[in-house]
Design a protein around this motif. Structure first.
Motif, PDB file in Angstrom:
ATOM      1  N   GLU A 192       0.831  -1.201   0.000  1.00 53.54           N
ATOM      2  CA  GLU A 192       0.000   0.000   0.000  1.00 53.54           C
ATOM      3  C   GLU A 192       0.869   1.256   0.000  1.00 53.54           C
ATOM      4  N   LYS A 193       1.929   1.230   0.829  1.00 57.26           N
ATOM      5  CA  LYS A 193       2.828   2.391   0.887  1.00 57.26           C
ATOM      6  C   LYS A 193       3.523   2.591  -0.450  1.00 57.26           C
ATOM      7  N   TRP A 194       3.872   1.464  -1.097  1.00 55.33           N
ATOM      8  CA  TRP A 194       4.584   1.537  -2.378  1.00 55.33           C
ATOM      9  C   TRP A 194       3.671   2.102  -3.460  1.00 55.33           C
ATOM     10  N   LEU A 195       2.412   1.675  -3.417  1.00 53.98           N
ATOM     11  CA  LEU A 195       1.457   2.157  -4.413  1.00 53.98           C
ATOM     12  C   LEU A 195       1.059   3.601  -4.168  1.00 53.98           C
ATOM     13  N   ARG A 196       1.042   4.010  -2.888  1.00 54.63           N
ATOM     14  CA  ARG A 196       0.622   5.367  -2.534  1.00 54.63           C
ATOM     15  C   ARG A 196       1.697   6.016  -1.703  1.00 54.63           C
ATOM     16  N   PRO A 197       2.775   6.545  -2.358  1.00 59.93           N
ATOM     17  CA  PRO A 197       3.912   7.051  -1.598  1.00 59.93           C
ATOM     18  C   PRO A 197       3.562   8.159  -0.601  1.00 59.93           C
ATOM     19  N   VAL A 198       2.706   9.104  -1.009  1.00 58.93           N
ATOM     20  CA  VAL A 198       2.355  10.211  -0.103  1.00 58.93           C
ATOM     21  C   VAL A 198       0.849  10.387  -0.138  1.00 58.93           C
ATOM     22  N   ARG A 199       0.273  10.590   1.055  1.00 56.51           N
ATOM     23  CA  ARG A 199      -1.172  10.843   1.080  1.00 56.51           C
ATOM     24  C   ARG A 199      -1.451  12.140   1.760  1.00 56.51           C
ATOM     25  N   SER A 201       5.047  26.516 -13.946  1.00 60.52           N
ATOM     26  CA  SER A 201       5.933  27.684 -13.807  1.00 60.52           C
ATOM     27  C   SER A 201       5.117  28.967 -13.715  1.00 60.52           C
ATOM     28  N   LEU A 202       4.033  29.024 -14.497  1.00 66.07           N
ATOM     29  CA  LEU A 202       3.184  30.225 -14.530  1.00 66.07           C
ATOM     30  C   LEU A 202       2.645  30.563 -13.134  1.00 66.07           C
ATOM     31  N   VAL A 203       2.310  29.524 -12.360  1.00 65.26           N
ATOM     32  CA  VAL A 203       1.789  29.787 -11.005  1.00 65.26           C
ATOM     33  C   VAL A 203       2.914  29.821  -9.967  1.00 65.26           C
ATOM     34  N   GLY A 204       4.157  29.794 -10.445  1.00 61.75           N
ATOM     35  CA  GLY A 204       5.302  29.949  -9.540  1.00 61.75           C
ATOM     36  C   GLY A 204       5.650  28.708  -8.757  1.00 61.75           C
ATOM     37  N   LEU A 205       5.393  27.528  -9.325  1.00 55.58           N
ATOM     38  CA  LEU A 205       5.708  26.299  -8.593  1.00 55.58           C
ATOM     39  C   LEU A 205       6.826  25.503  -9.266  1.00 55.58           C
ATOM     40  N   HIS A 206       7.640  26.175 -10.059  1.00 56.01           N
ATOM     41  CA  HIS A 206       8.771  25.512 -10.709  1.00 56.01           C
ATOM     42  C   HIS A 206       9.659  24.885  -9.634  1.00 56.01           C
ATOM     43  N   GLY A 207      10.046  23.632  -9.840  1.00 54.03           N
ATOM     44  CA  GLY A 207      10.864  22.937  -8.847  1.00 54.03           C
ATOM     45  C   GLY A 207      10.045  22.022  -7.951  1.00 54.03           C
ATOM     46  N   PHE A 208       8.710  22.160  -8.018  1.00 54.46           N
ATOM     47  CA  PHE A 208       7.839  21.327  -7.164  1.00 54.46           C
ATOM     48  C   PHE A 208       7.077  20.282  -7.988  1.00 54.46           C
ATOM     49  N   GLU A 209       7.502  20.091  -9.240  1.00 55.59           N
ATOM     50  CA  GLU A 209       6.736  19.234 -10.162  1.00 55.59           C
ATOM     51  C   GLU A 209       6.521  17.815  -9.641  1.00 55.59           C
ATOM     52  N   LYS A 210       7.538  17.279  -8.973  1.00 54.69           N
ATOM     53  CA  LYS A 210       7.467  15.862  -8.552  1.00 54.69           C
ATOM     54  C   LYS A 210       6.884  15.700  -7.148  1.00 54.69           C
ATOM     55  N   ARG A 211       6.510  16.803  -6.517  1.00 54.61           N
ATOM     56  CA  ARG A 211       5.953  16.708  -5.159  1.00 54.61           C
ATOM     57  C   ARG A 211       4.484  16.288  -5.204  1.00 54.61           C
ATOM     58  N   TYR A 212       4.043  15.702  -4.102  1.00 55.65           N
ATOM     59  CA  TYR A 212       2.622  15.361  -3.954  1.00 55.65           C
ATOM     60  C   TYR A 212       1.926  16.487  -3.183  1.00 55.65           C
ATOM     61  N   PRO A 213       0.609  16.678  -3.390  1.00 57.81           N
ATOM     62  CA  PRO A 213      -0.085  17.770  -2.697  1.00 57.81           C
ATOM     63  C   PRO A 213       0.115  17.762  -1.177  1.00 57.81           C
ATOM     64  N   ALA A 214       0.219  16.574  -0.585  1.00 55.66           N
ATOM     65  CA  ALA A 214       0.387  16.499   0.876  1.00 55.66           C
ATOM     66  C   ALA A 214       1.691  17.161   1.329  1.00 55.66           C
ATOM     67  N   GLU A 215       2.622  17.321   0.391  1.00 59.54           N
ATOM     68  CA  GLU A 215       3.913  17.920   0.747  1.00 59.54           C
ATOM     69  C   GLU A 215       3.904  19.439   0.549  1.00 59.54           C
TER      70      GLU A 215
END
Lengths: 258, 282
Positions: free
Chosen positions: A251-258, B138-152
């Protein structure tokens, strides 16, 4: 405590080390109680004898090949639980009348001793793996269906509205928004459902004396081989824990961040 | 008070009125309840021109969000019509992009995959859609955060992801429902600057629903002030502040006058709303 707080190794592994220490202390305590005959050694074997019996049950009783039989039954049950449980939960979420009509008793089924229904399945499927699999599926279904339903019902309205604003079809809405949003809950359901299925596989194997690990425990108990019986039971418990941990990692592997 | 507006910045009256894009024509929305029909939006008319930034402001419970859902096609209209480029709206329309008040980012997708979502729906090839998505990130100023998840990300960053995702679909009208309501005041002001900058870069037509007077005056060409229950048009205020605007203008006398004018209209409605809420809680 201050040493634990300072040492980074101890800080990192403190929970695991504490857990291992509790188990070792428990074993040592039982060993002491049995050796001093406070616990009847004919009923409870010494933990050290149980440990030594592991080699015997692996070499003489072919526990690993028996495990594969049980694993095949549990695996088949697991696939069926997922294939039936997730669509069932989805159906209940999509049809409110059906949900209202059945939700309570499906949830109730999760708490019921489903295993008691085994004579009925013995009549239907005979003394075969399908009796075992059928009961395991029946036991594993309620948590999967209920947590799928719960997960789908709890999808945030903003996500659904976002999907609507992008004019998603019903199919796209399900696969691109509802299902991934409900996945953490579905996984919890699968984890519990598969453990229920595994418990019931071994339980029914034991009851009908057919299959892999269940009959082994039965045979060892009938031979009054207490260390062997307990070693086999420990093996089943160990397998259950492994299944749980693997599901959690998956589950963690499939969903890295929640 | 320090007036930040220089004389050359004073807005010139437009030579020609902007070409109308969105027409809200005598729109009413009634909800059927066990106690009889309740009118949430009553006979509202508004025309939004191409490239215009219009805000709708009103006290809580006045039907702003209902109007947002009507324009977005998420609710059906009881009476009247809403047209975009002459086409009547009967459901979610491809020319309208919606940004919601609540966090609507997909937690299981990275920033770039969130923004590429509408392009994925269009069947665009992966390489092309990621390149385009990167542009909007980039337009919204988030360049560099492309690979992040919303929780981060912080709340403000997540809302920018939502805006980028909506813009990636290249809507003719950007429709926003209190997109900064859950954010702190400082983030709200900075995001307001960002939205203004984007709106000017893309010449984007925007319809913003808000309950924040400062935000409405800072961002808009016109502000429609709604009455409290049923939601009717009380007045449409023209905000003739110069562009480009930034949050630095907030301390200017002119800005303060506009805020005071809007508040004067809104105050009576907000008081009615508060009295109603107090009666309801007794």
């Amino acid at each position: 405590m201050s040493t634990v707080a300072r040492d980074p190794f101890l800080r990192r592994w403190a929970p695991e080390l504490t857990g291992a220490a509790v188990i070792i202390c428990g074993f040592l305590l039982i060993e002491l109680l049995v050796r001093t005959a406070i616990l009847n050694p004919y009923v409870v074997p010494r933990p050290s004898d149980v440990l030594l019996a592991f080699e015997r049950i692996v070499v003489e009783e072919q526990i690993l090949s028996r495990f594969l039989v049980t694993a095949a039954e549990a695996g088949t049950a697991a696939v069926l639980v997922a294939l039936i449980g997730i669509p069932l939960g989805t159906l209940l979420q999509g049809v409110p009348l059906l949900r209202k009509a059945t939700e309570t008793w499906i949830a109730g089924m999760a708490a019921a001793p489903i295993v008691l229904i085994y004579p009925l399945f013995l009549v239907i499927f005979g003394r075969s793996p399908w009796t075992i699999i059928a009961i395991a599926v029946l036991a594993g279904l309620p948590p999967v269906a209920m947590l799928t339903l719960e997960g789908l019902s709890a999808v945030r309205p903003a996500l659904v509205d976002t999907g609507r604003s992008f004019r998603l079809s019903r199919w796209q809405m399900f696969w691109k928004i509802m299902f991934p949003a409900a996945l953490p809950s579905i996984f919890s359901g699968l984890r519990i459902g598969l453990i229920f299925a595994l418990i019931n596989v071994v339980g029914v194997e034991f009851l009908i004396n057919f299959g892999g690990l269940g009959p082994l425990i039965n045979e060892l108990a009938e031979r009054y081989d207490m260390p062997g019986t307990y070693a086999a039971i420990c093996f089943v418990v160990f397998v259950s824990i492994i299944v749980f941990v693997v599901m959690e990692r998956l589950e963690k592997w499939l969903r890295p961040v929640r | 008070m320090n007036d930040m507006i220089r004389p050359e910045q004073i807005a010139q009256p437009p030579v020609t009125a902007p070409e109308p894009m969105l027409v809200i024509d005598h729109v009413t929305k009634r909800f059927e309840t066990p106690d009889g029909p309740v009118v949430a939006v009553d006979n509202i008319s508004l025309t939004v021109g191409r490239g215009e930034f219009v805000s709708i402001i009103g006290p809580s419970g006045c039907g702003k969000s209902t109007l947002f859902n009507l324009v977005g096609g998420l609710l059906s209209i009881s009476d009247g019509t809403i047209r975009i480029d002459g086409e009547a709206i009967n459901g979610p329309h491809k020319s309208i992009g919606m940004v919601f008040q609540e966090d609507a980012t997909f937690p299981w997708r990275t920033v770039i995959d969130n923004v590429a979502f509408p392009l994925e729906l269009q069947g665009m090839a992966k390489g092309e859609r990621l390149e385009r998505a990167r542009h909007f990130v980039s337009l919204v100023g988030l360049h560099g955060f492309e690979k992040r998840y919303p929780a981060e990300l912080s709340g403000g960053m997540r809302q920018r992801v939502s805006i980028a995702r909506t813009l990636a679909a290249e809507p003719k009208l950007l429709l926003m429902d209190e997109p900064f309501a859950a954010l702190d005041e400082q983030t709200r002001l900075l995001l307001g600057d960002k939205v203004l900058q984007i709106q000017q870069e893309l010449n984007q037509t925007v319809l913003l629903i808000t309950h924040n007077i400062t935000e409405a005056v800072q961002l808009s060409d016109r502000v429609l002030i709604m009455t409290y229950r049923p939601g009717r048009t009380k007045r449409i205020a023209l905000i003739e502040l110069p562009r480009p605007r930034t949050s630095e203008m907030l301390s200017s006398d002119t800005f303060g006058r506009y805020v005071a004018e809007v508040w004067a209209d809104l105050r009576e409605e907000a008081s009615r709303g508060m009295q109603d809420a107090e009666r309801g809680s007794r």
